[in-house]
Design a protein around this motif. Structure first.
Motif, short mmCIF file in Angstrom:
data_model
loop_
_atom_site.label_atom_id
_atom_site.label_comp_id
_atom_site.label_asym_id
_atom_site.label_seq_id
_atom_site.Cartn_x
_atom_site.Cartn_y
_atom_site.Cartn_z
N ARG A 14 7.80 3.95 2.60
CA ARG A 14 6.84 3.12 1.87
C ARG A 14 5.72 2.64 2.79
O ARG A 14 4.56 2.59 2.39
N LYS A 15 6.09 2.30 4.00
CA LYS A 15 5.09 1.85 4.96
C LYS A 15 4.08 2.96 5.26
O LYS A 15 2.86 2.73 5.29
N LYS A 16 4.61 4.15 5.48
CA LYS A 16 3.72 5.29 5.77
C LYS A 16 2.87 5.64 4.55
O LYS A 16 1.68 5.98 4.70
N SER A 17 3.45 5.57 3.36
CA SER A 17 2.69 5.90 2.16
C SER A 17 1.58 4.89 1.90
O SER A 17 0.51 5.25 1.39
N MET A 18 1.82 3.62 2.25
CA MET A 18 0.77 2.62 2.09
C MET A 18 -0.38 2.88 3.06
O MET A 18 -1.55 2.68 2.74
N GLN A 19 -0.04 3.36 4.25
CA GLN A 19 -1.08 3.67 5.23
C GLN A 19 -1.95 4.85 4.79
O GLN A 19 -3.15 4.89 5.07
N LEU A 20 -1.31 5.80 4.10
CA LEU A 20 -2.03 7.01 3.69
C LEU A 20 -2.47 6.98 2.23
O LEU A 20 -2.90 8.01 1.71
N HIS A 21 -2.38 5.83 1.59
CA HIS A 21 -2.76 5.78 0.18
C HIS A 21 -4.27 5.99 0.04
O HIS A 21 -5.07 5.43 0.80
#
Length: 311
Positions: free
Chosen positions: A69-76
């Motif tokens: 989730r943390k990585k997906s928020m960074q790449l959103h």
């Protein structure tokens, strides 16, 4: 033995070409894309900050979910509106997460993670990603077929050269004797090109002339043609089928055009002076006609008068 090794090499090549499946090709694409966008040393585990030794059950637990989730928020995409490739990176992250959570797909990836992604990935992989158009396919076929034809020319040239050397050797042996001692002056000999008692083919004798170290082929009309290595047909790119076709088409098109131009440039035949004497003597439209001798003309009174030649 050589034939057996050839078959083994062929089947080994076929096995290599068809070894990878569709799922393997997808992993190849992901690995290449991640290394291009995130870095050459980045892999599925390091990108999601997961230990390669973690089990599938451990990856499905809260720590992994939080890291994802943390990585997906960074790449959103909403947080990176100016990054043109952010949508691809974000979608790629979801695919990697799915692979690591699935036991079968993760085992497939772990194989390439431990052994490395192969450099040659099969013809199907490259064809599906770099599918050529009709023009590219035609050019490829032309190059391949012309290359095979050129290679065949080399083989035929070497065969012709070996045959010429054999004929020259036979002619010298007949002219000089078994010891092959050169003799001065010309000597006319006959050489058998093949056949004979030990062969089913009939004998084919040709007349040759040996003059010092030179050997000539004697034509029926008495002309002599030097027989040496230059007589063999030499391979040439210009002799391949495509180049020959282009050259023939060019000559047919432009050669005919030149013939038409030459035909148009020929002036029509001129009439003789005697023929011109029976035509209009004045400029066109003058209405004055000079009659020939014996030609009848009409007078203003309507009577016909025979034209006489003036002396």
């Amino acid at each position: 033995m050589r034939l057996f090794l050839t078959f083994c090499a062929f089947f080994a090549l076929v096995a290599v070409v068809f070894a990878w499946e569709k799922e393997d090709h997808e992993i190849f694409d992901l690995v290449s894309s991640i290394q291009a966008s995130e870095g050459k040393d980045v892999n599925f585990y390091s990108w999601l900050e997961v230990s390669p030794s973690a089990t599938t059950a451990e990856i499905a637990k809260a720590p992994f979910v939080q890291a994802y989730r943390k990585k997906s928020m960074q790449l959103h995409p909403d947080k990176n509106p100016h990054d043109k490739k952010i949508h691809e990176r974000f979608a790629r992250l979801g695919v990697v997460s799915t692979i690591l959570r699935n036991k079968e797909s993760r085992e497939r990836y772990d194989f390439f993670y431990r052994n490395g992604v192969p450099v040659w990935r099969g013809t199907g992989y490259y064809y599906s990603r770099f599918r050529p158009g009709l023009g590219t396919a035609i050019v490829f076929l032309i190059i391949v077929t012309s290359g095979f034809q050129y290679a065949a020319q080399h083989v035929n040239s070497r065969r012709d050269l070996a045959r010429i050397e054999d004929i020259v050797r036979q002619a010298r042996q007949v002219a000089w004797g078994p010891r092959m001692v050169p003799v001065e002056g010309q000597r006319k000999v006959k050489v058998n090109l093949g056949g004979g008692p030990e062969s089913e083919a009939p004998e084919r004798w040709i007349s040759m002339v040996v003059d010092a170290n030179n050997v000539y082929f004697l034509h029926p009309d008495g002309d002599m043609e030097l027989l040496d290595a230059s007589t063999a047909t030499q391979p040439a790119i210009s002799s391949t089928w495509f180049i020959a076709l282009v050259r023939s088409s060019y000559q047919s098109a432009f050669g005919r055009s030149n013939d038409l131009k030459e035909a148009e440039g020929v002036s029509p035949p001129q009439a003789d002076d005697d023929e011109l004497s029976g035509t209009a003597s004045e400029a066109p439209g003058s209405g004055t006609v000079t009659p020939r001798e014996g030609q009848t003309t009409s007078t203003s009174t309507g009577k016909r008068k025979k034209a006489t030649k003036r002396r």
